[in-house]
Design an enzyme around this catalytic site. Structure first.
Site: not given
Ligand code: PLP
Length: 427
Positions: A108-109, A188, A238, A276, A366
């Site tokens: 996601g990041t 989140n 995940h 890759t 996070c």
């Molecule tokens: N966006 C939201 C709303 C999230 O809750 C998170 C992770 O907690 C992310 C992005 C980041 O995703 P990743 O952990 O796959 O980098």
């Protein structure tokens, strides 16, 4: 290897559905997983990460045995390519997109970083965009602003219920020319669902585009890119039962291009993300997406019933408990409860829950570890007495009533310690 038929879905649901939920003591399951399956613990931190789904675990294992590089033309390479393309179809199906509009990333990041760039081209618009409008409650990976300069980023406020202020968004969008707007589908921390379709109309009326971080929403509420009106969507494996370190950027149409990719090199992912491919991770992401897609309705209903049980128990034990985003003013994810009690210290509460065998978190995972009040609750203008005491409980497809009971038992002890003013509990 053909497309995964939705008929398979039923097989998977039968194999892993109701039975799976109740087989925690089963040796086969116990040997496969982690603390989640330990009878004496309850994992209630699914917004931080979800356990790997059995289907994803199997796909991960199977794909790890495939030797080829998906870019190679020989049989081994073609076998790896098939795994990647089948996963692309499954991820696309989860959000109602065309497979050709899915780009795999490392999570996601990275996807948010890739999506938030001034250099997004559409069929009719090649000039860079000079403004990024973000809700004040976005995940830190969106709040970082991607590749926009700091001065080009504007925060859009939210209501005390944690929903973006659409009037403020319309005002800011009206002043910007062709802005990129980024609004998450569900938060989140609070689980509050955002008015994404309305935000899409606002962004489009200003000649802009809408990016939606759907990381927490996918698999929990409907998440169709067309119905949402989103131009770009972020997904993370995940959170839906796939492996960590895999994600996807989904675009509404093939008219949207990224001429300035984040990672340059080979032509993988049609030039949008070089390197890759993580074949096994992507295959497992696809399997998780397929399972989430076909089990979605049943899982959401089950989670909602359990969450309602948890919230009524929580408030019965401690009528002073405040549940953020509670009530008719804001729709929430069916699995998330963020609550606080005046004067409670979240870090201490999380440790106390842990000692009672319950895994929960304080605010966003996070940012846990940093003893800082949540930017989400600060944006909701939550009173200082509650700001440092927010505990997030998030459920998932293996959560049972026994988990909720264990949580409530722990909460009973904690709130009694809190009302007696025991050391460490108070903020
Ligand atoms: N966006 C939201 C709303 C999230 O809750 C998170 C992770 O907690 C992310 C992005 C980041 O995703 P990743 O952990 O796959 O980098």
């Amino acid at each position: 290897m053909g497309r995964r038929a939705w008929g398979d879905c039923m097989g998977a649901a039968e194999a892993f559905g109701g039975d799976f939920y109740h087989r925690r003591g089963d040796k086969k399951q116990a040997s496969r997983t982690s603390v989640t399956d330990m009878a004496e613990r309850s994992y209630l931190d699914w917004n931080a990460t979800a356990p790997l789904r059995p289907q994803a675990r199997q796909a991960l294992q199977d794909a790890s045995a495939v030797e080829g590089n998906p870019s190679s033309v020989h049989a081994e390479g073609r076998a790896a390519r098939r795994l990647v393309e089948r996963a692309r179809e499954d991820v696309a199906a989860l959000v109602g997109a065309q497979p050709g509009n899915v780009f795999f990333t490392s999570g996601g990041t990275e996807t948010n970083m890739l999506a938030l760039t001034p250099a997004i081209e559409t069929a009719g618009e090649k000039r860079p965009r000079d403004r990024l409008l973000l809700s004040a409650i976005e995940h830190s990976s969106v709040r970082a602003g991607g590749r926009f300069p700091r001065g080009a980023i504007e925060d859009i406020p939210v209501s005390p219920q944690g929903r973006v202020d659409l009037a403020a968004l319309a005002d800011a969008a009206g002043k910007a020319s062709r802005p990129l707007v980024s609004l998450m589908l569900a938060n989140n921390e609070t689980g509050v669902v955002q008015p994404v379709a309305e935000a899409a109309a606002v962004a489009h009326a200003a000649g802009g585009l809408l990016h939606v971080d759907a990381v927490q929403a996918a698999g929990r509420i409907p998440c169709d890119i067309g119905a949402l009106g989103a131009d770009l969507l972020t997904l993370s494996a995940h959170k839906i039962g796939g492996p960590k370190g895999v994600g996807a950027l989904v675009r509404r149409s093939e008219d949207i291009h990224f001429p300035d990719p984040l990672i340059r090199g080979g032509g993988q992912e049609r030039g949008t993300r070089a390197g890759t491919e993580n074949v096994a991770g992507i295959a497992a992401f696809g399997a998780a997406a397929a399972a989430a897609h076909c089990q979605f309705a049943a899982e959401a209903a089950r989670m909602l019933a359990l969450r309602n049980l948890l919230e009524s128990g929580l408030q019965a034990i401690s009528p002073r408990a405040v549940i953020f985003g509670f009530g008719a003013a804001a729709a929430r994810l069916p699995n998330t409860t963020l609550f606080a009690v005046e004067g409670m210290k979240a870090e201490t509460a999380v440790i106390a829950f842990d000692l009672e065998g319950v895994a929960v978190s304080s605010g966003a995972a996070c940012s846990s570890g940093k003893v800082q009040p949540s930017h989400v609750l600060a944006a909701m203008a939550v009173l200082p007495g509650l700001l440092r005491g927010a505990v997030r409980v998030s459920l998932g497809w293996t959560t049972t009533e026994a988990d909720v009971e264990r949580f409530l038992g722990a909460w009973r002890k904690l709130s009694s310690a809190l009302s007696k003013g025991e050391r460490g509990m108070a903020a």
